[in-house]
Design an enzyme around this catalytic site. Structure first.
Site, PDB file in Angstrom:
ATOM      1  N   CYS A  42       0.866  -1.194   0.000  1.00  0.00           N
ATOM      2  CA  CYS A  42       0.000   0.000   0.000  1.00  0.00           C
ATOM      3  C   CYS A  42       0.894   1.232   0.000  1.00  0.00           C
ATOM      4  O   CYS A  42       1.120   1.844   1.037  1.00  0.00           O
ATOM      5  CB  CYS A  42      -0.927  -0.004   1.212  1.00  0.00           C
ATOM      6  SG  CYS A  42      -1.979  -1.460   1.329  1.00  0.00           S
TER       7      CYS A  42
ATOM      8  N   ASP B  62     -13.063  -6.890 -21.349  1.00  0.00           N
ATOM      9  CA  ASP B  62     -12.371  -6.663 -20.075  1.00  0.00           C
ATOM     10  C   ASP B  62     -11.107  -7.522 -20.064  1.00  0.00           C
ATOM     11  O   ASP B  62     -11.022  -8.522 -19.346  1.00  0.00           O
ATOM     12  CB  ASP B  62     -13.300  -7.027 -18.913  1.00  0.00           C
ATOM     13  CG  ASP B  62     -12.701  -6.684 -17.560  1.00  0.00           C
ATOM     14  OD1 ASP B  62     -11.608  -6.090 -17.511  1.00  0.00           O
ATOM     15  OD2 ASP B  62     -13.324  -7.023 -16.533  1.00  0.00           O
TER      16      ASP B  62
ATOM     17  N   CYS C 128      -7.816  -2.571 -16.522  1.00  0.00           N
ATOM     18  CA  CYS C 128      -7.068  -2.357 -15.275  1.00  0.00           C
ATOM     19  C   CYS C 128      -5.709  -1.735 -15.562  1.00  0.00           C
ATOM     20  O   CYS C 128      -4.887  -1.589 -14.665  1.00  0.00           O
ATOM     21  CB  CYS C 128      -6.894  -3.673 -14.519  1.00  0.00           C
ATOM     22  SG  CYS C 128      -6.001  -4.937 -15.441  1.00  0.00           S
TER      23      CYS C 128
END
Length: 479
Positions: free
Chosen positions: A85, A408, A435
């Protein structure tokens, strides 16, 4: 004689000016771009240069002289070490702003695409504990913090092997070391509880449950996968390197008794050199072989090998955008490319005449068919195979020309043959879910090169708070 490596500079009092790709920040020094991880725009830092090339440099923060007013306190104590993160030190509003800019830069600078309208980014309602799937690795070597090293070095005897083992995430650049964590704010709290129970159970019995040595290819405990759903179901997959029936049954029984709420307790015996289980047999020890997710009254079965968006709540928002961009009236024939387990196909099936889904993974196609069946959906057809081999002119002639194509693809984007076939099929609308804005921009350039299609709308959807990753949905309309 080997040439002595030149010492790299320490730059003092450098102001960070912006954010870059891959979760890094940037500034400019002597006409070169300098990339710095874990920095925030407005930070004034001393930066140790770690790499110097002709057009750019990379560095790391040696000292923060003056912290940016944007900088916030990361929630996780493992920030900067874990690597998972990288934007926890940034306010969420700034993260969203940067992700929107990443999408625009990709479409405008890489793809040279003119977009009719950029709709506001959809942020995630949950910025912590939003992931429904986490994978952990057992390792006989874990990352040791300085205080741990001090304790071990002060002891007169060397540590026992089990004292150096861990269950956690692989550290960046260290394929055989893991970060042994107590709390991870990505998954539900029950994921922490299950992982810690397995870790403590095995660590208390080191002779029976040796952690895997990736270099020597020996040990018993290999990986642990945890999945949850918004409906409260839980899947646990324990991967062993070899069969040890007594140890396996004891551990899985202990797990079942401690966590009776587990829906699917599965195991794998993986004796390969790598950790992937896509080609391995899955065994059910307790409960079902799958868990179920719910979306608008539809239920989707998720197996241990199934792909499902890892942020369930945002997946719903993403698919709503895709359906909105498809502009279905009830009469359309839809092709859903890279359909996975048929989530989008089944999600839009009630708003159109028929859906044809195509996916490379045969097990995913079986899941897609099951998902249609359990939801009473009868207007879907699914096919497994390489997209460029399945989606041909003959296939389209057999199944009918699509009015709408939803695609996708994986991060690598679409093969040029697939793009060419889409253009020959000439649907009225194309909805491209991606993505990876960079490969999306490349493909959009191909789709719009003839002038037959224009990009009318684009909307980013944030699935992964505190990371640089972003999903983007684009609508193309035939002129």
């Amino acid at each position: 004689m080997a040439r002595k490596k030149k010492d790299l500079a320490l730059l003092e009092g450098i102001t960070i000016t912006g954010l870059a790709g891959e979760g890094k920040a940037l500034t400019h020094v002597d006409g070169k771009v300098l990339f710095v991880p874990f920095a925030a725009p407005g930070d004034v830092c001393d930066i140790q240069i770690t790499k110097k090339k002709s057009s750019f440099m990379e560095g790391k923060i040696a000292r923060i002289v003056t912290p940016s007013p944007e900088r916030i306190q990361p929630i996780c104590s493992h920030f900067t070490i874990c690597g998972g993160c990288k934007w926890q030190h940034l306010p969420y509003a700034l993260q969203l702003q940067s992700k929107e800019q990443v999408v625009r830069d990709a479409l405008q600078r890489i793809g040279k695409i003119e977009v009719g309208k950029y709709l506001p980014i959809l942020g995630s309602a949950e910025t912590e504990r939003y992931r429904n799937k986490l994978e952990f690795t057992f390792s006989h070597k874990r990352w040791l913090f300085p205080e741990e090293l001090d304790v071990l070095n002060a002891r007169p005897t060397p540590p026992e092997p089990y004292e150096l083992s861990g269950l956690g995430y692989h550290l960046p650049g260290m394929f055989d070391k893991v970060l042994n964590i107590d709390t991870c704010y990505l998954g539900a709290e029950v994921m922490d509880e299950i992982r810690l129970f397995v870790r403590d159970y095995c660590s208390a019995r080191p002779e029976e449950y040796p952690y895997f040595d990736l270099r020597k290819q020996e040990g018993l405990m290999r990986t642990l996968m945890l999945r949850t759903t918004s409906t409260g179901e839980i899947m646990v997959v324990v991967v062993f390197y070899r069969e040890d029936e007594a140890a396996r049954i004891a551990l899985l029984t202990a797990l079942q008794e401690r966590f009776p709420q587990i829906t699917a307790l599965l195991y794998v015996i993986n004796g390969k050199c790598n950790d992937t289980i896509g080609d391995q047999e899955i065994h059910c020890f307790y409960g079902r072989e799958y868990i179920e997710e719910e979306m608008e009254g539809l239920r989707f079965r998720i197996g241990p090998k199934s792909f499902y968006q890892t942020n369930s709540r945002q997946a719903y928002e993403l698919y709503k955008v895709a359906r909105e961009f498809a502009e279905l009236t009830g009469s359309e024939r839809v092709y859903d490319l890279y359909t996975g387990t048929g989530t989008i196909a089944n999600f839009v099936a009630r708003q159109c005449a028929s859906v044809v889904g195509i996916e490379y993974v045969p097990e995913a196609i079986e899941d897609a068919r099951v998902n249609s069946k359990v939801n009473g959906i009868e207007n879907t057809l699914f096919y497994a195979g390489d997209m460029k081999d399945i989606l041909t002119t003959d296939f389209i002639s057999e199944h009918g020309e699509p009015d709408v194509i939803i695609t996708d693809p994986p991060r690598a984007g679409m093969h040029e043959d697939v793009v060419a076939t889409i253009l020959r099929a000439a649907p009225r609308r194309i909805v491209y879910v991606s993505c990876n804005p960079a490969t999306q921009a490349r493909d959009l350039q191909l789709l719009t090169a003839t002038g037959e299609y224009s990009v009318t709308k684009s909307r980013a959807v944030d699935m992964f708070p505190h990371t640089h990753h972003i999903e983007n949905v684009v609508q193309l309309v035939r002129r």
